[in-house]
Design a protein around this motif. Sequence first.
Motif, PDB file in Angstrom:
ATOM      1  N   LEU A   1       5.410   8.282   3.440  1.00  0.00           N
ATOM      2  CA  LEU A   1       5.345   7.304   2.359  1.00  0.00           C
ATOM      3  C   LEU A   1       4.040   6.505   2.407  1.00  0.00           C
ATOM      4  O   LEU A   1       3.475   6.171   1.369  1.00  0.00           O
ATOM      5  CB  LEU A   1       6.557   6.378   2.382  1.00  0.00           C
ATOM      6  CG  LEU A   1       7.880   7.033   1.982  1.00  0.00           C
ATOM      7  CD1 LEU A   1       9.035   6.038   2.105  1.00  0.00           C
ATOM      8  CD2 LEU A   1       7.834   7.627   0.589  1.00  0.00           C
ATOM      9  N   HIS A   2       3.538   6.233   3.615  1.00  0.00           N
ATOM     10  CA  HIS A   2       2.224   5.578   3.724  1.00  0.00           C
ATOM     11  C   HIS A   2       1.145   6.442   3.071  1.00  0.00           C
ATOM     12  O   HIS A   2       0.253   5.919   2.392  1.00  0.00           O
ATOM     13  CB  HIS A   2       1.847   5.314   5.177  1.00  0.00           C
ATOM     14  CG  HIS A   2       2.362   4.020   5.717  1.00  0.00           C
ATOM     15  ND1 HIS A   2       2.129   2.806   5.120  1.00  0.00           N
ATOM     16  CD2 HIS A   2       3.097   3.752   6.826  1.00  0.00           C
ATOM     17  CE1 HIS A   2       2.697   1.845   5.828  1.00  0.00           C
ATOM     18  NE2 HIS A   2       3.295   2.395   6.868  1.00  0.00           N
ATOM     19  N   LEU A   3       1.220   7.760   3.261  1.00  0.00           N
ATOM     20  CA  LEU A   3       0.228   8.649   2.654  1.00  0.00           C
ATOM     21  C   LEU A   3       0.271   8.582   1.134  1.00  0.00           C
ATOM     22  O   LEU A   3      -0.736   8.836   0.472  1.00  0.00           O
ATOM     23  CB  LEU A   3       0.450  10.100   3.097  1.00  0.00           C
ATOM     24  CG  LEU A   3       0.240  10.415   4.568  1.00  0.00           C
ATOM     25  CD1 LEU A   3       0.445  11.905   4.814  1.00  0.00           C
ATOM     26  CD2 LEU A   3      -1.130   9.969   5.059  1.00  0.00           C
ATOM     27  N   LEU A   4       1.436   8.249   0.595  1.00  0.00           N
ATOM     28  CA  LEU A   4       1.602   8.179  -0.859  1.00  0.00           C
ATOM     29  C   LEU A   4       1.284   6.793  -1.416  1.00  0.00           C
ATOM     30  O   LEU A   4       1.446   6.551  -2.607  1.00  0.00           O
ATOM     31  CB  LEU A   4       3.030   8.576  -1.246  1.00  0.00           C
ATOM     32  CG  LEU A   4       3.442  10.002  -0.874  1.00  0.00           C
ATOM     33  CD1 LEU A   4       4.873  10.266  -1.303  1.00  0.00           C
ATOM     34  CD2 LEU A   4       2.494  11.029  -1.486  1.00  0.00           C
ATOM     35  N   GLY A   5       0.844   5.888  -0.532  1.00  0.00           N
ATOM     36  CA  GLY A   5       0.431   4.569  -0.998  1.00  0.00           C
ATOM     37  C   GLY A   5       1.435   3.452  -0.770  1.00  0.00           C
ATOM     38  O   GLY A   5       1.165   2.300  -1.084  1.00  0.00           O
ATOM     39  N   TYR A   6       2.608   3.772  -0.233  1.00  0.00           N
ATOM     40  CA  TYR A   6       3.573   2.717   0.100  1.00  0.00           C
ATOM     41  C   TYR A   6       3.039   1.921   1.283  1.00  0.00           C
ATOM     42  O   TYR A   6       2.331   2.450   2.132  1.00  0.00           O
ATOM     43  CB  TYR A   6       4.925   3.321   0.500  1.00  0.00           C
ATOM     44  CG  TYR A   6       5.739   3.874  -0.636  1.00  0.00           C
ATOM     45  CD1 TYR A   6       6.763   3.125  -1.209  1.00  0.00           C
ATOM     46  CD2 TYR A   6       5.520   5.158  -1.121  1.00  0.00           C
ATOM     47  CE1 TYR A   6       7.541   3.634  -2.243  1.00  0.00           C
ATOM     48  CE2 TYR A   6       6.290   5.678  -2.155  1.00  0.00           C
ATOM     49  CZ  TYR A   6       7.292   4.910  -2.702  1.00  0.00           C
ATOM     50  OH  TYR A   6       8.050   5.423  -3.722  1.00  0.00           O
ATOM     51  N   ASP A   7       3.416   0.645   1.332  1.00  0.00           N
ATOM     52  CA  ASP A   7       2.989  -0.200   2.443  1.00  0.00           C
ATOM     53  C   ASP A   7       4.022  -1.291   2.677  1.00  0.00           C
ATOM     54  O   ASP A   7       4.947  -1.447   1.890  1.00  0.00           O
ATOM     55  CB  ASP A   7       1.619  -0.819   2.145  1.00  0.00           C
ATOM     56  CG  ASP A   7       0.790  -0.963   3.410  1.00  0.00           C
ATOM     57  OD1 ASP A   7       1.386  -1.110   4.498  1.00  0.00           O
ATOM     58  OD2 ASP A   7      -0.441  -0.936   3.316  1.00  0.00           O
ATOM     59  N   HIS A   8       3.847  -2.029   3.766  1.00  0.00           N
ATOM     60  CA  HIS A   8       4.778  -3.114   4.072  1.00  0.00           C
ATOM     61  C   HIS A   8       4.027  -4.341   4.583  1.00  0.00           C
ATOM     62  O   HIS A   8       4.414  -4.969   5.546  1.00  0.00           O
ATOM     63  CB  HIS A   8       5.863  -2.665   5.071  1.00  0.00           C
ATOM     64  CG  HIS A   8       5.340  -1.881   6.234  1.00  0.00           C
ATOM     65  ND1 HIS A   8       4.869  -2.475   7.377  1.00  0.00           N
ATOM     66  CD2 HIS A   8       5.214  -0.559   6.415  1.00  0.00           C
ATOM     67  CE1 HIS A   8       4.486  -1.538   8.223  1.00  0.00           C
ATOM     68  NE2 HIS A   8       4.674  -0.354   7.655  1.00  0.00           N
TER      69      HIS A   8
END
Length: 160
Positions: free
Chosen positions: A123-130
Motif C-alpha cells: 500500500l505504501h508503494l501505491l501512495g498510502y501513508d500514515h
Amino acid sequence: MLSIDFLDETDSLKEGDLQFVEKVLMHAADVEEVGNAEVSVTFVTNEMIRDINKEYRGKNEPTDVISFAMEEMGEGELEIVGTDAPRTLGDIIISLDRTKEQAADYGHSFERELGFLAVHGFLHLLGYDHMNKEDEKKMFSRQEEILSSLGITRNQHERE
C-alpha cells in the motif's frame, strides 16, 4: 496482472511462505485495481534492514518493512503515458526477524504477520501513508479490508 520478484536474502523462507505472500499481494493488487504491474519483495535479517533504514531514513535501528516506490514523480520528471509496459511499483523489504518477533508479541502466526507487512509495504508503494491520523485511518482500514477478505484476521488486542 501483478508480477512479483522474490529474493530471500536469509535463505530461510519455505516455498509455502512465498506462495502465501504472492497470494496476498495478488489479491491486494486486484482490490486496488493495479492492473499490469511489477513489484520486488526482498526478505532480510534485522541487521540488513537496520543498514537500509540507517542509509535511507537516518534511523540506526531495525524496522519491520520498508518500501521504495518507483512511481513517485520527482521534480522535473515527466510521466511516460501510453506505453504497454507494466508499471514498476517498487521494492518492499521485509525483516523476517522482526516478522517473527512481532508475531510473538501480538500473539498470532508468523504467516499473519508476514501477510500484514506485505500488504502494508504494498500500500505504501501505491501512495498510502500514515503520517497523520486521517491518512493512517484510511491506510489501516484498507489493510484490514484486504487481509480479512482473505480470511486473515487479527487478535483483538493488537495494533489498535
